[in-house]
Design an enzyme around this catalytic site. Sequence first.
Site, mmCIF file in Angstrom:
data_model
loop_
_atom_site.group_PDB
_atom_site.id
_atom_site.type_symbol
_atom_site.label_atom_id
_atom_site.label_comp_id
_atom_site.label_asym_id
_atom_site.label_seq_id
_atom_site.Cartn_x
_atom_site.Cartn_y
_atom_site.Cartn_z
ATOM 1 N N GLU A 217 0.858 -1.198 0.000
ATOM 2 C CA GLU A 217 0.000 0.000 0.000
ATOM 3 C C GLU A 217 0.887 1.239 0.000
ATOM 4 O O GLU A 217 0.710 2.165 0.797
ATOM 5 C CB GLU A 217 -0.922 -0.012 1.221
ATOM 6 C CG GLU A 217 -1.742 -1.293 1.352
ATOM 7 C CD GLU A 217 -2.734 -1.290 2.501
ATOM 8 O OE1 GLU A 217 -2.316 -1.044 3.633
ATOM 9 O OE2 GLU A 217 -3.932 -1.531 2.250
ATOM 10 N N CYS B 168 -10.637 0.813 7.173
ATOM 11 C CA CYS B 168 -10.090 2.125 7.535
ATOM 12 C C CYS B 168 -10.690 3.262 6.706
ATOM 13 O O CYS B 168 -10.874 4.376 7.206
ATOM 14 C CB CYS B 168 -8.575 2.108 7.357
ATOM 15 S SG CYS B 168 -8.042 1.352 5.805
#
Length: 665
Positions: free
Chosen positions: A324, A414
């Site tokens: 990521e 998230c």
Amino acid sequence: MSRVSFFLLAGLLSGGSLLAADYPVRPVPFTAVTLTAGLWHARQETNCRITLPFALQQCAVSKRIDNFDLAAETMQRRTAGETHFQNVPATKFPFDDSDVFKALEGAAYCLSLQPDPEVQKRVDGFTARIAAAQEPDGYLYTFRTMHPDSPVNSRMDAQRWLKDSQASHELYNIAHLYEAGVAHAQADPASILLDVCLKNAELLQRDFGDGQPQIAPGHPGIEMALAKLYRQTADRRWLGLAKFFLDARGFSNNPYNQNHKPVIQQREAVGHAVRANYLYSGMADVAALAGDPRYLEAITAIWEDVVGSKLHLTGGCGALADGEAYGAAYELPHQCYNETCAAVGFLLWNQRMFLMTGDGKYMDVFERTLHNGFLSGVSLSGDRFFYPNPLAYDGKEAFNHDHAGRAPWFGCACCPPNVLRTMASLGGSVYATQADRLYVNLYASSVARVDIQGSSVKIEQKTDYPWDGTISLAVDPSQPIPFTLCVRIPHWVRGRPLPSDLYTYDDPTPAAWSVSVNGKSLAVELKNGYATIDRTWQAGDAVTVRLPMPPRRVMANPRVAAARGQIALERGPIVYCLEGIDNGGSVFDCVVPVGATVVPVRKPALLGGVVVLEIADAQRLSATPDGQETQRMMPAVAVPYAFWNNRGLTPMTVWVHASTESHGR
Ligand code: FUB
Ligand code: ZN
């Protein structure tokens, strides 16, 4: 009176900051800014009406909130004598606590904008359950508390904090707790959430206050959160801890979580992009609040690195799915990751850079991310979300954490509550002040009450931005006062997408922007990206800003391999894309050659009301059975990138061929 309220009151009575040092520019708080119409008003309304209850519901349905009950139960039963009792978590990740905190933070912002007894009741219920999960010494981390004798998850160590540098997320979770606690203290003086935070912060002070153990937070966030706690309470210990956690980095050679060098020596954006952007934001806070320029030096260089070579046209960052993470310079594939949370972190960081410097270029970049790579993260309906935000999609792949198209929620959730809290507090990025200067940073119909050197000024903005570049500002001071109005003139109007050479317009001619006051055109000076107007303002003064929005053909720096031979389309702050649904099902064969006529058309009934770009003389490429390339004329339609995938699954691309010769590159 509690200690917190005392500090708050003292701060208010003294009419300003209690802090020894702070950002030179102050945002006008979102509570003083009401968005009244247009894109952001509509999105904010959906955010509080739909996204907020939906997120609270998802925290319940996914059992994230149950983890707090399980932790509380373990403590109660052990206290009552069942000394071996323990629970196992109802969810997968030890950082699931943070999603509840983020949802609560968003709730506080929405409740400040518009009280809602139903939501308030749910919030109070959640808060009580969180408070009950806090250990007597202040520790709050449900995965350990519910299962205290041994780690229930491999991300944790038997001892508190020890694995935070790797993956436990103990500090990350409480970072979001503090953000929520401060938000609730500001929204509702009766909230007990800040007390929970302060009890926890006292534990941090006991555990880390003497400089040991040196644990570099595995996922930054705590630095910003402690800075916020310091700003709320004026207790310098929280700033000291924020600085301590920054300076604990650099001892593990781990670029994934920016732990490869002391932060003040870092000069490039590396590793996990959310971690990175949160870290850089925390560095900005500590630079401002502790008056230490070394952090600023580092993040200024890192920002140049991102904006010069690691930012997608949409303002999304963190191009690589693997880790990521930020890619190498110019590594900007179309099928990129660009996590929504990374966009949120980038907004936080850019706003802080502006507050530190008063330079409009940071808000130009903020605006790009906001209108494109951030906004794409949520559907028009407010209850579907992207985690990654790619610039091309084949219409089939389950690229969105196993979902094709936006998803209602995620195992690792998230992003949705991050959208919620950002959208709800967006009003806080519209205006800012510094001594006798008032900055207008975002264009959105709004009314604000601003304090300029002790005088109250009402400012009312009317505009159809981002679809139209005319902005009317009614300036209404309570009494005539001299101040400088600084109106941001974005890079895109001046002929450049960004303050770097990463992207260029094929026709970089600046558009003829203008500013007038009370109908009289002004020859204004551009300073730091702002048209500045110095005068004694009186009730009834009217400013008109005109930012012409010709459609622009964008090219990437040739070092961006993915975009060679391609162009993208922009108009104003909006990046466009082609969706199959408007283009006969296919988009990757489209060519928009130099000189093609790109016509903006307002479509009030489409996607909540947008401007589309119609390209009547676009071409299509195809190959004959013997491999010969052919081309034919076929009109194309481009829609705002952030609005893609609101009409079902269909291919999408931001970049199209620049000429009929570029096919196959
Ligand atoms: O690690 C916590 C959050 O989960 C990160 O910020 C996201 O990137 C996701 O990995
Ligand atoms: Zn995320």
